[in-house]
Design a protein around this motif. Sequence first.
Motif, mmCIF file in Angstrom:
data_model
loop_
_atom_site.group_PDB
_atom_site.id
_atom_site.type_symbol
_atom_site.label_atom_id
_atom_site.label_comp_id
_atom_site.label_asym_id
_atom_site.label_seq_id
_atom_site.Cartn_x
_atom_site.Cartn_y
_atom_site.Cartn_z
ATOM 1 N N GLY A 151 35.275 47.689 39.125
ATOM 2 C CA GLY A 151 34.862 46.364 38.572
ATOM 3 C C GLY A 151 36.286 45.376 38.237
ATOM 4 O O GLY A 151 36.178 44.303 38.640
ATOM 5 N N ASN A 155 36.843 41.737 39.999
ATOM 6 C CA ASN A 155 37.005 40.449 39.214
ATOM 7 C C ASN A 155 38.491 39.678 39.400
ATOM 8 O O ASN A 155 38.641 38.644 39.577
ATOM 9 C CB ASN A 155 36.997 40.709 37.798
ATOM 10 C CG ASN A 155 35.634 40.837 37.410
ATOM 11 O OD1 ASN A 155 34.784 40.092 37.970
ATOM 12 N ND2 ASN A 155 35.264 41.408 36.183
ATOM 13 N N PHE A 205 34.505 40.972 28.216
ATOM 14 C CA PHE A 205 35.388 41.966 28.902
ATOM 15 C C PHE A 205 35.202 41.983 30.316
ATOM 16 O O PHE A 205 34.070 42.045 30.843
ATOM 17 C CB PHE A 205 34.975 43.567 28.419
ATOM 18 C CG PHE A 205 35.506 44.660 28.938
ATOM 19 C CD1 PHE A 205 36.468 45.100 28.271
ATOM 20 C CD2 PHE A 205 35.686 45.089 30.286
ATOM 21 C CE1 PHE A 205 37.300 46.362 28.613
ATOM 22 C CE2 PHE A 205 36.332 45.862 30.633
ATOM 23 C CZ PHE A 205 37.280 46.533 29.906
ATOM 24 N N SER A 344 29.982 46.388 40.408
ATOM 25 C CA SER A 344 30.498 47.734 40.235
ATOM 26 C C SER A 344 29.537 48.804 39.558
ATOM 27 O O SER A 344 28.212 48.473 39.654
ATOM 28 C CB SER A 344 31.885 47.655 39.627
ATOM 29 O OG SER A 344 32.547 48.887 40.212
HETATM 30 O O1 PSZ Z 1 36.997 50.726 27.951
HETATM 31 C C1 PSZ Z 1 36.951 50.338 29.289
HETATM 32 O O2 PSZ Z 1 37.762 50.222 30.054
HETATM 33 C C2 PSZ Z 1 35.667 49.893 29.650
HETATM 34 S S1 PSZ Z 1 34.435 50.291 28.612
HETATM 35 C C3 PSZ Z 1 33.421 49.452 29.679
HETATM 36 C C4 PSZ Z 1 33.918 48.968 30.675
HETATM 37 C C5 PSZ Z 1 35.374 49.191 30.591
HETATM 38 N N1 PSZ Z 1 33.153 47.953 31.560
HETATM 39 C C6 PSZ Z 1 33.969 47.586 32.504
HETATM 40 C C7 PSZ Z 1 33.575 46.243 32.973
HETATM 41 C C8 PSZ Z 1 32.529 45.549 32.381
HETATM 42 O O3 PSZ Z 1 31.540 45.765 31.660
HETATM 43 C C9 PSZ Z 1 32.556 44.130 32.935
HETATM 44 C C10 PSZ Z 1 31.343 43.345 32.451
HETATM 45 N N2 PSZ Z 1 33.434 43.656 33.648
HETATM 46 C C11 PSZ Z 1 34.347 44.211 34.378
HETATM 47 C C12 PSZ Z 1 34.569 45.717 34.046
HETATM 48 C C13 PSZ Z 1 35.818 46.456 34.843
HETATM 49 O O4 PSZ Z 1 35.172 47.430 35.383
HETATM 50 P P1 PSZ Z 1 36.056 48.860 35.546
HETATM 51 O O5 PSZ Z 1 36.093 49.570 34.434
HETATM 52 O O6 PSZ Z 1 35.393 49.415 36.896
HETATM 53 O O7 PSZ Z 1 37.463 48.209 35.895
#
Ligand code: PSZ
Length: 488
Positions: A151, A155, A205, A344
Amino acid sequence: MWARHINSIVQNAGKTGSRTAATLVQGEPKQPSIKTDIPGPNSKKLLEELNSINQSGSVQLFADYDKSIGNYLIDVDGNEFLDAFTQISSVPLGYNHPEMLKVFTDESKLKALVNRPALGVFPGNYWPSKLKSVLLAASPGLPNVTTMMCGSCSNENAYKSLFITYRKHQRGENVNFSELENTSCMINQPPGAPQLSILSFHGAFHGRTMGTLATTHSKAIHKLDIPSLDWPIAHFPKYKYPLEENIRENKAEDDKCLAEVEDLIEKYNKKGVPVAGIVIEPIQSEGGDNEASPEFFQRLQKIAKKHGAGFLIDEVQTGAGTTGKMWCHEHFNLESPPDIVSFSKKMLIGGFYHSLDQRPQQPYRIFNTWLGDPGKIFLLEAVLKVVKEQNLLNQVIKTGAKLKSGILALEKEYSNLLNSTRGRGSFLAVNATTSALRDDIIGRLKKKGVIVGSCGDHSIRLRPALTFQEHHADILLDRFREVVRETK
Ligand code: PSZ
């Protein structure tokens, strides 16, 4: 050997159905079962070992992924949990779904997994057709898709796209980079590395990489000690619940937040750091499951267009059916698709859909070694097939309605403890009156065998798989009621 093991799981998965009736995933336990303290002795031992290797303070328990099945996460001490949090919202069909296990029994798919390509340079012959039939078939109206690893990385690259497109619009017909641009970008200076910004929202986030972290504002611990960028941050609406009883106030909240967005865009333009894009979650997830109205999103998109900023909707957590539609922003009736939609988690592969305008004119500008993983596309193909065949979006709506009305009933009965039940589909949350009470409720639910998540300061969130059914909802609501009743 390994293939034989998988085959036997696939075959047995269909045979153990007698344990539960009418479930979408066969072979689940009938209810949670807790045999030890949590974490149990085996988890504790493993945690000690892991902690000697790296900082593992976030680990709750060790799972047994051989035994975990459907909506049940089974740990190394034999505890069986009904999982309504699913690896931070990233398990679409529950554990060990037979259709997913089957994928790599097909040798050509196994070879795509083993021979992991640099997809931007040497993709396999299957790649264009899989992108079309799997990812583009699920597109929210956008013609192109670019795959990524996670994710944050989706982004991060989407932001780069927004900047590249913004500068393309400024250059107009002149597509050539000047000598000064070429030399100045190499030392991080304008005009090659221009002063541009992405507008984000308090409580958002979007990831933890350097660029996305500048737009993440949910918890200080994510950001401390990391240098960041002075980019504009607007307030995300804070609604009063129940929504039907607070229409006027919530509309005033929309007006206030949108006026601030316009003010910030003007301020940053004047400052010489123009806003190249706006990034927003359809429901702010980590920040506390904060919702904004369809009208808010419609008006925000218009503001972005008016100022020549790209509009990026981050569906990393809200996407892939969990709100009852494939993409949460499809609830908003936008006048046109956003410029970019990132994904993602439940999609298994990361990436972003985008308009043709957001497509760089030159290769290698949005690029890395792997650009995702074809193995994940094959898994996603199996997932989307099951979602369609079993009409799981409808299931999400039915389960979600039951969960939401059950939690609302609890909120009414225990209004001294709970408030602000909200969400779409089975993407739901409720607030506890304090963060200590929230943590206590989540801890005691876990001891009763139900895993839910936390978000924001005092919210409890549900992020079940798409296969979470009414009988799972009954169990969750029963245990939730017990926990609330036992609150002292
Ligand atoms: O603590 C952490 O790093 C967490 S706890 C939940 C997430 C990350 N969520 C990831 C997330 C998201 O909820 C949204 C709306 N956008 C981007 C991300 C980032 O995704 P990852 O973790 O796959 O890089």
